[in-house]
Design an enzyme around this catalytic site. Sequence first.
Site, short mmCIF file in Angstrom:
data_model
loop_
_atom_site.label_atom_id
_atom_site.label_comp_id
_atom_site.label_asym_id
_atom_site.label_seq_id
_atom_site.Cartn_x
_atom_site.Cartn_y
_atom_site.Cartn_z
N CYS A 94 57.97 0.88 42.35
CA CYS A 94 58.69 0.62 44.08
C CYS A 94 58.40 -0.50 44.37
O CYS A 94 59.63 -1.27 44.72
CB CYS A 94 57.66 2.23 44.97
SG CYS A 94 58.82 2.36 46.72
N ARG A 128 65.78 6.73 54.89
CA ARG A 128 64.72 6.24 53.66
C ARG A 128 65.67 7.96 52.43
O ARG A 128 65.84 8.56 53.11
CB ARG A 128 63.76 6.79 54.90
CG ARG A 128 62.25 6.94 53.63
CD ARG A 128 60.95 6.88 54.47
NE ARG A 128 60.11 6.49 53.78
CZ ARG A 128 59.66 4.93 53.18
NH1 ARG A 128 59.81 4.09 53.69
NH2 ARG A 128 58.26 4.37 52.82
N HIS A 194 57.40 7.28 42.43
CA HIS A 194 56.36 7.79 42.25
C HIS A 194 55.97 8.86 40.61
O HIS A 194 56.63 9.82 40.18
CB HIS A 194 55.57 7.84 43.34
CG HIS A 194 56.18 6.79 43.95
ND1 HIS A 194 54.98 5.78 43.97
CD2 HIS A 194 56.86 6.37 45.13
CE1 HIS A 194 56.25 4.75 44.44
NE2 HIS A 194 56.59 5.59 45.14
#
Length: 236
Positions: A94, A128, A194
């Site tokens: 990330c 997002r 993740h």
Amino acid sequence: MPDSTVRIGLVLPDVMGTYGDGGNALILRQRLRMRGYDAEIVEITLNDPVPESLDVYTLGGAEDSAQRLATRHLAKYPGLQKAAERGAPVLAICAAIQVLGNWYETSSGERVDGVSMLDVTTSPQATRSIGEVITTPQIDGLAQPLTGFENHRGGTTLGAGARGLARVTHGVGNGVGDGLEGVVQGSVIGTYMHGPALARNPELADLLLKRALGVDELAPLDLPEVEQLRRERLRV
């Protein structure tokens, strides 16, 4: 088995550890130990120079302010860059992709120079990206789908020196409309996944370990709980 201990660098967990990505180092250590290797995690914080002598490195995600701290530290202590130059595998998760890139733009519009290990640039997107992501890998050594949880606003554009890790089949990925997820350049593999990513993608974990050990094969591990996790996550 080799006599020496395999050393796993957990880089800046004090600032680049917001999303539990430090678990990737634990996965690498455990998969090594289950195969009879000695392995240890070396935590490298803002109080430490970054050693160039470790066998494999992992970096996690963070927010804008933490990214700036990490960028300054890696620029001041370029051990990670030197390790990658000699071929040590690096896993960047990330925000770490952004820090290792040419530049990234913060949510306030400030452009920050990265350390240029990756030929990528990152800018905030209108919305997002949050949710499960599934991809088809595009590099040698990976055949199984990659799965993870993405949570990022940055959209990463790959330059000529970089290529995508995988092609998105579900989710957003790098967020710039090219259908790609992650980045590969030299010995660095970056992904927005993740999870931690290596807990959900054991084939990727073993690819990093094979590169760190300089071997073509590793003894298989019978871990039905890992396969169950993958089946559950792939049924999104």
